[in-house]
Design a protein around this motif. Structure first.
Motif, mmCIF file in Angstrom:
data_model
loop_
_atom_site.group_PDB
_atom_site.id
_atom_site.type_symbol
_atom_site.label_atom_id
_atom_site.label_comp_id
_atom_site.label_asym_id
_atom_site.label_seq_id
_atom_site.Cartn_x
_atom_site.Cartn_y
_atom_site.Cartn_z
ATOM 1 N N PRO A 423 35.133 38.587 32.561
ATOM 2 C CA PRO A 423 35.604 39.284 33.752
ATOM 3 C C PRO A 423 34.851 40.576 34.050
ATOM 4 C CG PRO A 423 37.246 39.336 31.993
ATOM 5 C CD PRO A 423 36.192 38.363 31.581
ATOM 6 N N ALA A 424 34.317 41.233 33.033
ATOM 7 C CA ALA A 424 33.645 42.498 33.300
ATOM 8 C C ALA A 424 32.355 42.290 34.093
ATOM 9 C CB ALA A 424 33.331 43.211 31.991
ATOM 10 N N HIS A 425 31.745 41.110 33.977
ATOM 11 C CA HIS A 425 30.428 40.925 34.576
ATOM 12 C C HIS A 425 30.313 39.684 35.461
ATOM 13 C CE1 HIS A 425 29.203 44.348 32.319
ATOM 14 N NE2 HIS A 425 29.728 43.814 31.224
ATOM 15 N N ASP A 426 31.448 39.166 35.906
ATOM 16 C CA ASP A 426 31.419 38.075 36.880
ATOM 17 C C ASP A 426 32.580 38.306 37.835
ATOM 18 O OD1 ASP A 426 30.475 34.835 37.151
ATOM 19 O OD2 ASP A 426 32.392 35.446 38.037
ATOM 20 N N SER A 427 32.271 38.422 39.100
ATOM 21 C CA SER A 427 33.284 38.838 40.064
ATOM 22 C C SER A 427 34.434 37.830 40.170
ATOM 23 C CB SER A 427 32.640 39.078 41.429
ATOM 24 O OG SER A 427 31.827 37.993 41.778
ATOM 25 N N ARG A 428 34.120 36.530 40.002
ATOM 26 C CA ARG A 428 35.185 35.533 40.128
ATOM 27 C C ARG A 428 36.135 35.607 38.944
ATOM 28 N NH1 ARG A 428 30.481 31.458 40.375
ATOM 29 N NH2 ARG A 428 29.996 32.965 38.763
ATOM 30 N N ASP A 429 35.539 35.761 37.742
ATOM 31 C CA ASP A 429 36.363 35.906 36.544
ATOM 32 C C ASP A 429 37.183 37.192 36.643
ATOM 33 O OD1 ASP A 429 35.030 33.669 35.727
ATOM 34 O OD2 ASP A 429 33.700 34.698 34.322
ATOM 35 N N ILE A 444 28.154 46.727 29.262
ATOM 36 C CA ILE A 444 26.932 47.447 29.611
ATOM 37 C C ILE A 444 27.241 48.928 29.681
ATOM 38 C CG2 ILE A 444 25.259 47.826 31.472
ATOM 39 C CD1 ILE A 444 25.400 44.750 31.880
ATOM 40 N N GLN A 445 26.370 49.702 29.011
ATOM 41 C CA GLN A 445 26.597 51.143 28.887
ATOM 42 C C GLN A 445 26.772 51.794 30.256
ATOM 43 O OE1 GLN A 445 23.517 53.030 26.574
ATOM 44 N NE2 GLN A 445 23.838 51.629 24.832
ATOM 45 N N GLY A 446 27.834 52.545 30.387
ATOM 46 C CA GLY A 446 28.021 53.352 31.590
ATOM 47 C C GLY A 446 28.548 52.612 32.797
ATOM 48 N N CYS A 447 28.792 51.308 32.685
ATOM 49 C CA CYS A 447 29.262 50.622 33.884
ATOM 50 C C CYS A 447 30.761 50.820 34.059
ATOM 51 C CB CYS A 447 28.926 49.130 33.849
ATOM 52 S SG CYS A 447 29.921 48.193 32.692
ATOM 53 N N ASP A 448 31.172 50.860 35.327
ATOM 54 C CA ASP A 448 32.570 51.114 35.635
ATOM 55 C C ASP A 448 33.192 49.835 36.177
ATOM 56 O OD1 ASP A 448 35.011 51.973 36.457
ATOM 57 O OD2 ASP A 448 34.269 53.085 38.193
ATOM 58 N N VAL A 449 34.147 49.285 35.429
ATOM 59 C CA VAL A 449 34.740 48.019 35.864
ATOM 60 C C VAL A 449 36.226 48.195 36.208
ATOM 61 C CG1 VAL A 449 33.107 46.584 34.615
ATOM 62 C CG2 VAL A 449 35.199 47.334 33.472
ATOM 63 N N SER A 450 36.576 49.411 36.569
ATOM 64 C CA SER A 450 37.978 49.624 36.891
ATOM 65 C C SER A 450 38.346 49.040 38.253
ATOM 66 C CB SER A 450 38.285 51.123 36.865
ATOM 67 O OG SER A 450 37.441 51.792 37.785
ATOM 68 N N LEU A 451 37.381 48.916 39.154
ATOM 69 C CA LEU A 451 37.668 48.394 40.494
ATOM 70 C C LEU A 451 36.998 47.062 40.786
ATOM 71 C CD1 LEU A 451 37.562 51.689 42.571
ATOM 72 C CD2 LEU A 451 39.575 50.310 42.012
ATOM 73 N N GLU A 452 35.806 46.899 40.249
ATOM 74 C CA GLU A 452 35.147 45.602 40.440
ATOM 75 C C GLU A 452 34.235 45.320 39.260
ATOM 76 O OE1 GLU A 452 32.851 45.846 44.006
ATOM 77 O OE2 GLU A 452 31.687 47.543 43.300
ATOM 78 N N SER A 453 33.780 44.071 39.182
ATOM 79 C CA SER A 453 32.929 43.696 38.059
ATOM 80 C C SER A 453 31.510 44.194 38.297
ATOM 81 C CB SER A 453 32.922 42.181 37.912
ATOM 82 O OG SER A 453 32.386 41.603 39.088
ATOM 83 N N PHE A 454 30.753 44.243 37.215
ATOM 84 C CA PHE A 454 29.359 44.659 37.302
ATOM 85 C C PHE A 454 28.494 43.416 37.085
ATOM 86 C CE2 PHE A 454 25.417 46.281 35.454
ATOM 87 C CZ PHE A 454 25.115 47.316 36.317
#
Length: 945
Positions: A423-429, A444-454
């Motif tokens: 889920p952190a890196h696939d928008s559908r998941d 991934i270092q520094g990525c923000d997944v609180s609102l959407e995936s990276f």
RNA sequence: GCGGGUAUGGCGUAAUUGGUAGCCGCGCUAGACUUAGGAUCUAGUGCCGAAAGGCGUGGGGGUUCGAGUCCCUUUACCCGCACCA
């Protein structure tokens, strides 16, 4: 061939009186000229071609039409005109040009019409073909009609059936990357079983030689079916209940059938299929060798949909059982972020992994999913739905327990029908995880997944064990390598391209040359071809739900039942270009000799709508025949040009509400009006023919009009050309009003060939005027006026400019600019009052591909005894050299000031001297001293001061 | 969402591929000829301005002596694919 010196002007005129028919000399009578030459071409078979080893071949092909009941409208011939110009041009250049035409005559509309009227599709089809032929003949195409094919002709579809049987008798060897006889496979099975073989198949099988040898005939046939290139297999198909048939992916758009627009649903069925997927890699790779437009190649690449990744095995199970489940991923690097697994509702795993506790919930979800049509599924893509199966999987890298879910967003037909969700890196998941409150682990270092995936494949890995610190680009191969080392998966390439579903439960198509041996399910080929389509009493399915062929009486082969489906539309069009090479051959699709000579299509012109259908299937079909050694080229269409669609230009009248009064466009704002389509044939240059309008429909007989400046002006809009919009322009009418040559040139003049553009009859007068001017070059005030005077340098220069321009334009398919060049040239001749034969002759030659009728007629006046199409193209290059001068733009301090004409051969220094000496320069210097003079040879002179 | 493409007068379009933007055609304006025609011919026609001149290739920025053309950015429209892991 030129009869030099034999004919003087008077002779030419005399000869003219013995012309094929009496053409009025005085004015441009296109009707008589065109009739006369079309008859002449037909009678003399002017465009008949045969193999000629002494001349180079050139194969120009149009996509053959489906002969619909509506006939041709003015948009259809656009590509045909372009290819005809090119063909005629290549003939003038000395090529032996194969330019054939035929009909894609099997298809749904004729059958639908038959259901409604009871008229046999063959009858309607022949009627439509006759109409198409009549319309095409009027435009003056240079087809070799002796090579005509019709896909519904048994002599033709014999070879469609033959190719199908060849595919039935073949398998695809993945090591050799080639189709091979299935008998080789049988021999191998008998010796070593399935081991060591790498053959494309429906399902991975495992058996030894001993097991094979012990199998019954029926069992052996079932195994072979798993490998045949034409095979029966159960698969999810597009089922259209309104049409009562299955459809291929390219025949479905947005959940509706392309033909008819009926809803389509997914259904598992046993169907004949072609193993196109085996050719995915080759179809992709050899695109690079083709001279097709980038956009078309890109469409095919997308359709093939190659994606590289890995297959990875996850242990899955519940209290009772444990299994190895395989998933496909392109992001093996994200394996540390997997927090759950998802199955497609149709997946076989669903049944195995549903626990008793979840059984009810899962069953309810499956039922709900099944009820939805394909259309609903697509429009509801944002809605998230799913159900927990009750089972868990184990992450092979972390040992974590992962819940296994079932959701529609996973497709059964792609990969393995199961995925690992990150889920952190696939928008559908991600959306799914949010909905069902599943954990999200960023990697991934520094990525923000609180609102959407990276989703981007960039950054540095973290939370990922041995992958920590690597970039994503490094991590992907590293992860796959580790997966392979641990023996829990392997590198894997997946394609979106599916096998082509080849059965249609319809009547009007090629029957399958297949019978069921001994009445059991053992399909075997009928080798005596053609197997002709039987007669039926109605064109509908039987009461028992069998296809229409179930109605045929005594329809059997040696007492065994014959397959009742027919082949789809693309079957007949997949190899027609090969049949044109040798259309009357009874012993082969195409003889070795004919195929060696004509080889492949040098230029193919047609619409983009076939990008993912016909153009994939015929490439596949061709590659198959190539593999099996029947033809000599791996790719069928070297160069392909897509002509743009011609849209309609609709006209409107404005009726004042609740009256029978119509107000002209410019005044309509002053009233409350309704906009009505008016038939474009009642309108000329947007002016309504009021009397014709009154006569058009009874309700308009008493119509009143509010004019502006004495005329009624109609509104207009660009729409698809169709009957309901009343904007269909018929080429017959244009030919009758202006002549075929005008139609041909005008269609080319409309704009770039590949661009979509609206038809607008308004501009056609300009082109017609041009042809009249051409005629008047020969006849001045009813006198034949061509002279034998020697041409001047200026006239020759204009001529050579024209020849050069038209040649390069045709080579680049820039036909619209050629027409402009012709117009400029004729205007110049008019201005110079030049009627010299030495100029007019070559002019007619370059004009002839565009306007063949008028040029043939005028050519004759000049004393040529044969049609120019048979003449060699005289280059006319030797007699005159173009002046090699250049007009240098001169800029002073960056500002362009004047132009100076100088010989091109001058050195930089000489140009500098010449510019400095020019008195014009003084004006712009304003007394300043020249610091520097920069000369770009053939480009510009910069003076800096 | 991804991919591809397009944008120039009232309209369809052109531009020697980085060199005086608007060729050719339609339409429009004026005129000639003419027992009126939807025939032919002549002249004019990007915009503003009486003119000189100025402004102009969807918008903004950049490279360059010089940009419709190349680069960045933005907008609008068209086409294809689309839950393809």
């Amino acid at each position: 061939m030129r009869s030099t010196g034999l004919f003087c002007v008077e002779e030419a005129v005399k000869l003219h009186t013995f012309a094929p028919s009496k053409v009025a000399v005085m004015e441009y009578n296109f009707t008589e000229i065109e009739q006369c030459w079309q008859q002449y071409w037909a009678k003399n078979k002017t465009f008949k071609v045969e193999i000629d080893p002494l001349r180079p071949k050139f194969y120009v092909l149009d996509m053959f039409p489906y002969p619909s009941g509506a006939g041709l409208h003015v948009g259809h011939p656009l590509g045909y005109i372009a290819s005809d110009i090119y063909s005629r041009y290549k003939r003038l250049k000395g090529y032996n040009v194969l330019h054939p035409m035929g009909y894609d005559a099997f298809g749904l509309p004729a059958e639908q019409y038959a259901i409604q009227t009871g008229q046999h599709p063959a009858v309607t089809t022949q009627k439509n073909i006759a109409r198409y032929r009549e319309q095409m003949d009027k435009i003056g195409f240079s087809y070799d009609w002796d090579r005509e094919v019709q896909t519904c002709d048994p002599d033709y579809y014999k070879w469609t059936q033959w190719a199908f049987i060849e595919m039935f008798h073949s398998y695809y060897c993945c090591d050799e990357q080639q189709a091979r006889p299935i008998s080789e496979l049988e021999e191998a099975f008998a010796l070593q079983g399935v081991g060591g073989l790498n053959a494309a198949c429906t399902e991975k099988l495992d058996f030894s030689a001993a097991q094979w040898n012990a199998m019954s005939e029926q069992e052996k046939q079932d195994v072979l079916m798993n490998y045949r290139i034409a095979y029966i297999g159960e698969t999810a198909v597009n089922w259209c209940s309104a049409l009562g048939t299955v459809l291929a992916n390219d025949e479905v758009k947005d959940g509706f059938s392309v033909r008819g627009g009926h809803p389509v649903e997914q259904k598992k069925m046993k169907q004949w299929q072609l193993r196109v997927s085996a050719y995915a890699e080759r179809l992709l790779n050899s695109l690079e060798t083709l001279a097709w437009s980038d956009s078309l190649k890109e469409m095919q690449r997308n359709w093939i949909g190659k994606s590289e990744g890995a297959e990875m095995v996850f242990k899955v199970g519940n209290d009772s059982e444990e299994y190895d489940m395989c998933v496909f991923t392109t992001r093996a690097d994200t394996v540390f972020g997997v927090t759950f697994m998802v199955l497609a509702p149709e997946s076989d795993w669903v049944e195995k992994l549903t626990t008793p506790g979840q059984k009810e919930a899962v069953a309810a979800y499956l039922l709900e999913a099944k009820k939805k049509t394909e259309r609903e599924r697509m429009t509801e893509t944002h809605k998230v739905s799913g159900v927990f199966s009750g089972s868990y999987a184990v992450n092979p890298f972390t040992g974590e327990k992962l819940p296994v879910w079932i959701s529609e967003y996973v497709l059964a037909g792609y990969g393995t029908g199961a995925i690992m969700a990150v889920p952190a890196h696939d928008s559908r998941d991600y959306v799914f995880a949010k909905q069902f409150d599943l954990p999200i682990v960023p990697l991934i270092q520094g990525c923000d997944v609180s609102l959407e995936s990276f989703d981007a494949k960039e950054g540095v890995m973290c939370n990922s064990g041995f992958l920590n610190g690597m970039s994503v680009k490094e991590a992907i191969p590293a992860a796959i390598h580790e997966v392979e080392r641990l023996g829990i998966g392997k590198r894997q390439v997946n394609y979106r391209l599916r096998d082509a579903i080849f059965s249609r439960q319809r009547y009007w198509g090629e029957p399958f040359p297949i019978y069921n041996k001994d009445g059991v399910a053992m399909p075997m080929p009928i080798e005596a071809l053609p197997l002709e389509l039987p007669d039926v009493d109605a064109f509908l399915p039987t009461e028992t739900g069998e296809p229409p062929l179930g109605r045929a009486k005594d329809w059997n082969y040696q007492g065994c039942p014959i397959e009742k489906s027919t082949m789809p539309g693309f079957a007949g069009s997949s190899a027609y270009y090969l049949r044109y090479m040798d259309p009357r051959n009874h012993d082969a699709l195409v003889s070795r000799e004919a195929n060696d000579y004509w080889r492949d299509v040098d230029l193919y012109i047609g619409g983009t709508e076939h990008a993912t259908g016909h153009l994939i299937y015929s490439r596949f079909w061709n590659k198959f025949l190539y593999d099996r050694g029947y033809i000599c080229q791996d790719e069928p269409f070297k160069k392909l040009v897509n002509q743009g669609m011609i849209q309609g230009r609709s006209n409107f009248v404005y009726r004042v509400v609740n009256t029978n009064t119509f107000v002209s466009l410019g005044l309509k704002e002053q009233y409350d009006t309704t906009e009505l389509h008016v038939d474009v044939s009642l309108v000329q240059n947007d002016r309504l023919d009021v009397e014709a309008f009154k006569a058009w429909r009874p309700e308009f007989a008493a119509a009143q009009f509010i004019f502006e400046e004495g005329v009624y002006i109609c509104g207009w809009a660009v729409e698809k050309m169709s009957k309901s919009m009343h904007n269909v322009v018929n080429p017959d009418r244009i030919c009758a009003d202006y002549g075929a040559d005008t139609l041909r040139m005008y269609e080319m003049f409309l704009g770039p060939l590949e661009q979509a553009k609206p038809w607008d009859t308004n501009g056609i007068d300009g082109v017609h005027r041009f042809l009249k001017k051409v005629w008047r070059l020969f006849y001045d005030k009813e006198q034949y006026a061509v002279t034998q005077e020697a041409p001047s340098a200026r006239e020759l220069k204009a001529l050579h400019k024209l020849i050069g321009k038209v040649e390069s334009d045709i080579e680049q398919f820039s036909f619209n600019t050629s027409v402009s060049a012709f117009m400029i040239f004729v205007n110049e001749l008019m201005e110079l009052k030049c009627r010299k034969q030495a100029i007019l002759e070559p002019f007619l030659i370059v004009l002839s591909p565009f306007a063949p009728h008028i040029t043939e007629e005028l050519w004759k006046q000049l004393g040529y005894s044969q049609t120019i199409s048979q003449a060699q193209y005289p280059q006319y290059n030797g007699s005159f050299t173009l002046e090699h001068t250049f007009e240098y733009p001169v800029s002073v301090n960056g500002k362009l000031r004047f132009k100076k004409e100088l010989p091109l051969e001058m050195s930089q220094e000489q140009v500098q001297q010449a510019i400095l000496a020019d008195p014009q320069l003084e004006k712009f210097l304003g007394g300043a001293l020249v610091k520097k003079v920069i000369v770009v040879p053939g480009k510009i002179v910069n003076v800096v001061c």
